[in-house]
Design a protein around this motif. Sequence first.
Motif, PDB file in Angstrom:
ATOM      1  N   ILE A  68       2.253 -16.846  -3.762  1.00  0.00           N
ATOM      2  CA  ILE A  68       2.432 -15.695  -3.985  1.00  0.00           C
ATOM      3  C   ILE A  68       0.763 -15.321  -2.708  1.00  0.00           C
ATOM      4  O   ILE A  68       0.258 -13.796  -2.796  1.00  0.00           O
ATOM      5  N   VAL A  69      -0.422 -16.266  -3.402  1.00  0.00           N
ATOM      6  CA  VAL A  69      -1.865 -15.661  -2.872  1.00  0.00           C
ATOM      7  C   VAL A  69      -1.955 -15.679  -1.612  1.00  0.00           C
ATOM      8  O   VAL A  69      -2.763 -14.568  -1.204  1.00  0.00           O
ATOM      9  N   ASN A  70      -0.927 -16.382  -0.537  1.00  0.00           N
ATOM     10  CA  ASN A  70      -1.371 -15.613   0.815  1.00  0.00           C
ATOM     11  C   ASN A  70      -0.721 -14.831   1.332  1.00  0.00           C
ATOM     12  O   ASN A  70      -1.262 -14.282   2.277  1.00  0.00           O
ATOM     13  N   THR A  71       0.758 -14.216  -0.180  1.00  0.00           N
ATOM     14  CA  THR A  71       1.251 -13.177   0.539  1.00  0.00           C
ATOM     15  C   THR A  71      -0.026 -12.192   0.037  1.00  0.00           C
ATOM     16  O   THR A  71       0.394 -11.266   0.778  1.00  0.00           O
ATOM     17  N   ALA A  72      -0.380 -12.097  -1.126  1.00  0.00           N
ATOM     18  CA  ALA A  72      -1.539 -11.525  -1.455  1.00  0.00           C
ATOM     19  C   ALA A  72      -2.039 -10.969  -1.037  1.00  0.00           C
ATOM     20  O   ALA A  72      -3.155  -9.843  -0.407  1.00  0.00           O
ATOM     21  N   LEU A  73      -2.877 -11.945  -0.240  1.00  0.00           N
ATOM     22  CA  LEU A  73      -4.078 -11.727   0.708  1.00  0.00           C
ATOM     23  C   LEU A  73      -3.600 -10.900   1.785  1.00  0.00           C
ATOM     24  O   LEU A  73      -4.042 -10.288   2.483  1.00  0.00           O
ATOM     25  N   LYS A  74      -2.896 -11.208   2.615  1.00  0.00           N
ATOM     26  CA  LYS A  74      -1.629 -10.637   3.563  1.00  0.00           C
ATOM     27  C   LYS A  74      -1.782  -9.485   3.244  1.00  0.00           C
ATOM     28  O   LYS A  74      -1.983  -8.308   4.306  1.00  0.00           O
ATOM     29  N   HIS A  75      -1.029  -8.865   2.277  1.00  0.00           N
ATOM     30  CA  HIS A  75      -0.582  -7.879   1.699  1.00  0.00           C
ATOM     31  C   HIS A  75      -2.368  -6.828   1.865  1.00  0.00           C
ATOM     32  O   HIS A  75      -2.193  -5.745   2.194  1.00  0.00           O
ATOM     33  N   LEU A  76      -2.960  -7.337   1.004  1.00  0.00           N
ATOM     34  CA  LEU A  76      -4.521  -6.652   1.064  1.00  0.00           C
ATOM     35  C   LEU A  76      -5.254  -6.166   2.802  1.00  0.00           C
ATOM     36  O   LEU A  76      -5.179  -5.315   2.618  1.00  0.00           O
ATOM     37  N   ARG A  77      -5.051  -7.657   3.740  1.00  0.00           N
ATOM     38  CA  ARG A  77      -4.990  -7.849   4.351  1.00  0.00           C
ATOM     39  C   ARG A  77      -4.553  -5.922   5.389  1.00  0.00           C
ATOM     40  O   ARG A  77      -5.218  -5.457   6.359  1.00  0.00           O
ATOM     41  N   GLN A  78      -3.196  -6.463   5.722  1.00  0.00           N
ATOM     42  CA  GLN A  78      -2.166  -5.436   6.034  1.00  0.00           C
ATOM     43  C   GLN A  78      -3.457  -3.757   5.418  1.00  0.00           C
ATOM     44  O   GLN A  78      -2.864  -3.010   5.959  1.00  0.00           O
ATOM     45  N   LYS A  79      -3.322  -3.504   4.603  1.00  0.00           N
ATOM     46  CA  LYS A  79      -3.620  -2.369   3.626  1.00  0.00           C
ATOM     47  C   LYS A  79      -5.551  -1.676   3.720  1.00  0.00           C
ATOM     48  O   LYS A  79      -5.931  -1.251   3.410  1.00  0.00           O
ATOM     49  N   SER A  80      -6.462  -3.171   4.973  1.00  0.00           N
ATOM     50  CA  SER A  80      -7.248  -3.373   5.246  1.00  0.00           C
ATOM     51  C   SER A  80      -8.319  -2.866   3.796  1.00  0.00           C
ATOM     52  O   SER A  80      -9.279  -2.446   4.184  1.00  0.00           O
ATOM     53  N   LEU A  81      -8.043  -3.832   2.907  1.00  0.00           N
ATOM     54  CA  LEU A  81      -8.751  -4.117   2.065  1.00  0.00           C
ATOM     55  C   LEU A  81      -9.805  -4.907   1.479  1.00  0.00           C
ATOM     56  O   LEU A  81     -10.237  -4.883   0.832  1.00  0.00           O
TER      57      LEU A  81
END
Lengths: 569, 192
Positions: free
Chosen positions: B83-96
């Motif tokens: 879940i943490v990795n997914t969250a990081l990936k999600h935020l990376r994709q959104k360039s946050l």
Amino acid sequence: MSSTDKKDYGELEQSMWQRFQDAEATPGPEVWSRIDHALAMQENAKYKKRALFYRQLAAACFILFVLAGSALVLHYKKDQKDTLLATTTQQQRKPIVEQDVTGNATIAANSASTSASPEAGNYSLTESANNNGFPEAGKQEVPTIAQAQNQNHSRDLEERDAGIRSGSASAIAQQNYSYDNADGRTIKAERSETTELIAGTAGTNENTGISTDAKAPQETYIPATQAIASVPDNYTSPATINPLLRRNAILGTTTPEENTEEAIAQQAQAGLALALNKPAESDKKEAAVTASRWNVGMGYGSTYFTQNINIPSYTVTPHTIFKLPSVGPQPEPKPSMSVDSEENMRDARIEFQENTQAAMSYNVDAKAGFRIGKRFKLLSGLGYSQNTSKTRSSYIVEQFLFNPRTNERSKLKPTTVFLPSLSTFTTDSVSVVKTKQPFDVDYSYQMLSIPLGMQVEGNLGQNWYWYATGSVAANFLMQTTIKSSLLEIASVTYSATDDSPFRKVQFSGNMGMGIGKRISNAVNVSVGPEYRSFFKSMLTDDHAIANQGRPYTIGLNMGVSYILGHDGE
Amino acid sequence: MKLFSSNKSEEEKLIEGCIAGKRDMQQLLYDLYAKKMMMVCLRYAPTTFEAEDIVQEGFVKVFSNIQNFKRDCPLEYWIRKIIVNTALKHLRQKSLLTVSHESEEVENLSSGDYNLNDYSMDELLSIIQSLAPRYRMVFNLYAIEGYNHKEIGEMLDISEGTSKSQYSRARAILQSMLVQQDRPYKEHVINR
């Protein structure tokens, strides 16, 4: 947590950790529905992939079934035709044997009476011809030779006698034709007898003091004899040409009453055809086929190639908080990779497994064949194939190297997940990044092949044939290219001499079948499905870390062959 | 001990069921861990909607890869890691995770006493969510998940030093926000 960080781990962190460690928040009820939907979609994708495989398998089975069915039907028809021919000949043989006996008796009588009473001998011969079912053979049945004779000797009465003899000779010749069809070997003896008879009869004419014109008939007989002799052993019987005779043969023996004038005329026509020595077309072809054993050919196959390469599920161990205490010897140092990259790497591997598909490939070959017997052919030659597979990917792999002298970190050219996963990483750190748009990766393997195989053939009709071929081939990998549609990923090419993870030489088994057409005596064309399976994986044993499948191709092969030693007619 | 064995056996059955693709087992696993994972996601994501997206994506990954679970750690930790990795990936994709948005001044931050127990979970969450994405990530990963700065640097593709400095700033900002939010409450109590 490392001890160096503990100084930062104060009250705030402790409190935060305690508050959030077991804290809970309820997600919306639709979240599970969305998960359920996503899982269903995944299962559907797997199901579709499986269904596609079964559809392809069913299509291949259907094609094979249709081909096998067609071959069987045609073969059955051919057998039926042969049986009919055999029945006809057998039915025809009975009366002929009777004729033969009568004919011999007549000949004997004729021979016996030749010196004493030549005229009686001639009449006797004519009568015997009449008894043999040719009532007007001596007088009214007019083969070409007899006609010629009549033209030459129509002025005196003795000429008429000669004509009668000629008619008798024709009748005997026809008997021999019929018998010829039944048993070729015995016939030769009959032929000589007949020839002697004709010569004897002609001699009788000379002895009896018939005018010098009487020699002419002797000359006229010779072409008939030659015609008889030149008839091939496997000549199609007149019964097969004449539908009436064939019908009679099926219904029973031909009685003299049934021999209408029309039938006689047809039989005479068949006899004429025989005399003119026009063998059946198929015999001509068969003779042509057996004439040469060597042939050369070229083939082109349009195939789908499945490389069956699997990427190992473990490549790099990322840093995680769940480390087991190390026991025993320390493992080799591995490049560092963030958890994010590790996650991407896992996704990329899953994507590679799911999205790698067979792609359009082709092969061309030039073969020489040597016929062994009537059906088998030994084949060998040289082939070239370009086998291609394709992946739709969304991840790129960046590798970094640290130079301790310059204290700089250099970045290698980005690659796809495929190649780095085949071997252990030699770089210090690896980063796997997802791209915004998916891109294509093509894997192309160019091979030279030396096949050695056997082909079996059989006739489907006059000009059509079926074939089935099986062979083994040594395949030499000449060049491997991995090319991406994404510009920032460099293409990788391995030549035959480069050190590559791919097997340089390997063997394959090829199977094919299909139908062909003889477009002339020398040139054949063929088409049919072909399957080739390699005996080992594409990767060398050193690089085949994961369970590797055997690559294979399936496709359609088209070929043209030329039989050497033919004029091409 | 008996209870632990029983739980382990139940968990094993649950894992086997999920590997077999049984939907009821998957739902059971989701019900068991969804609330905790939702809280994890709320700490990383700026909004509840995005947190739910991460929960969804994370659990799909869990079910797709559960056959790879090695059983060398508790299942909850394994799921949390995904879940943490997914969250990081999600935020990376959104360039946050770009640093350009994070030029927050740490000078002149108010200092003082605060007691975290005085804050509700929602208040704490809103304080964390108000941090800049990069600070929020570093703070969550270090203070709550327990990663060290080296690991955080690798996860976020930054150096260890950057991770430390960003954490210090995040901590200072957070303390300041806690003090500011706590002060009106205390002033209210004193005035009474």
